[in-house]
Structure formats: structure tokens, C-alpha cells
Design an enzyme around this catalytic site. Sequence first.
Site: not given
Ligand code: PGA
Length: 250
Positions: A11, A13, A97, A99, A167, A173, A212, A233
Site C-alpha cells: 500500500n 498510500k 483502510h 486512514e 490492521e 506506521g 509495521s 505500507g
Molecule cells: P505500515 O502501513 O506497514 O507502514 O505500518 C500499513 C498500512 O497502513 O496498510
Amino acid sequence: MKQSVKMIVGNWKMHGLGGALDQARAIDEAAKALNGACRVALCPPSTLIDRMATVLRDGEAAVGGQDCHAKPSGAFTGSVSAEMLADAGATLVILGHSERRSAFGETDAEVAAKVEAAIAAGLEPIVCVGETLAQREAGEAIAVVSAQVEGSLPDSLSERPFAVAYEPVWAIGTGLTPTLEQIAEVHAAVRAAIVKRLGQGARTAPILYGGSVKPDNARDILATPEVGGALVGGASLKAADFIPIMKAAV
Ligand code: PGA
């Protein structure tokens, strides 16, 4: 019995200009070398989908979107429909997601409507669920995630390929991850919620873990019961980070 093939999805983003297609090319070369032992997909920003799909046309890695509008077309300035993603070369789409749920206020019902739109456009949806830190600390993680599964998966999914991604919001993140026991516990609950919602036919839909995932924790996470893959991500932006995660899935 042979374990089913894991699904490793990047992803990106809101990251990636044209130059980042070099990373996609390198990831695709590595995916080819794995000879189908893991399923790989990259979800770049909408502006790169067409170009990435063209670059990877004869490749192994699939291309996906990160969101879509619930309507096929209309006066929705700034939005992209599922049909448009498919037309640009996407074959899957991340929906719900955290976000989008937090920054754009998406509800389960809106996510379910987007899933319907994705299916109508022939896209494979990856539906995201996950609890906040406050919800986990209040002992509500399983209840929250189960309710999100119940509300975000429409009936029409029962006959279609789809994935759910667990998630935890606090792991995205941040470099923090749940313990393997916590991952196994939530994935078992997500499986139960999917089967309750859609029936036994949904027993094989992959449940990805996201939050992560890095080269150094991917192997253990991917070996955890009911973890059918990873949604990655930050570590999906560079081939040097993403390729070891793909290899950890094999
Ligand atoms: P991250 O994000 O691997 O940077 O923690 C995962 C995601 O939001 O899909």
C-alpha cells in the site's frame, strides 16, 4: 496438505511519482522468480495505476487501487470510481483502510457500498478492519473488529474472491506490532466473523495482517495461524524492503 499461497500487498498510500516505477519493476522481477509461490500486488496512488499496469503488463505482480467511490460515475469532483480503476488496469482495491475511516469518516455501511461497487467493476476488494489503541486497552479489540467485518462485507461477496486485512490502528506506521498471540487471537475472531456473515464458502478468503510489517518480523507473522498474507505500507515503497517480505511468505 499444502498451505495456500500467501498474498503480499503493498500500500503505497500518497507516495510515488513516475520514478518509483523502477521499484515496481524490481518487485515484479522478484515476484516472477518466486514462480507463483506467493501472490504479489502493489497499490500505488491512482495517478500511477495506468503506468504501473502498463509496465507490469507481462509481469507477475498485480496492481490495485487504495479506495474507490461507491458510484460508477457522476458529479463527485476529485473521486475515482471502481470502474475507472479497472479501466486503468487495476484488478484489486483496498477499501475501508483506517486512514479513510478516521480522516474521511468512512462508516462500515459506506465501506460495504464501495465493496459492492468494486465487485460490480470486477475488482477483488481487500477490506480493512482494526481497533484503535484506546479500544484495545478497553478490551474491545475483538468486538470492534468483528462488528467492522459484519458491517463492511455485503452479501454479494459470498461468491466472489476477496480478502480482509486486520490492521490494528496503533500498529500502522508506528513500528509497534501486536504479539503473535494477539495476531492469532484476532485473526481467529475475524475468520469466525467472516464465516458468520457469509457462510462456510468464505472459509478460504485470505485474512492479511497489516501494521509495521518489516523484513525482520514478516516470517513470524506470516507463519501465525490464519494469517494469509500481509498488507505492507512503509516497507512496500522500496524493493529492497518489500522483496524480503515476499520471500518470507514462501
Ligand atoms: P505500515 O502501513 O506497514 O507502514 O505500518 C500499513 C498500512 O497502513 O496498510
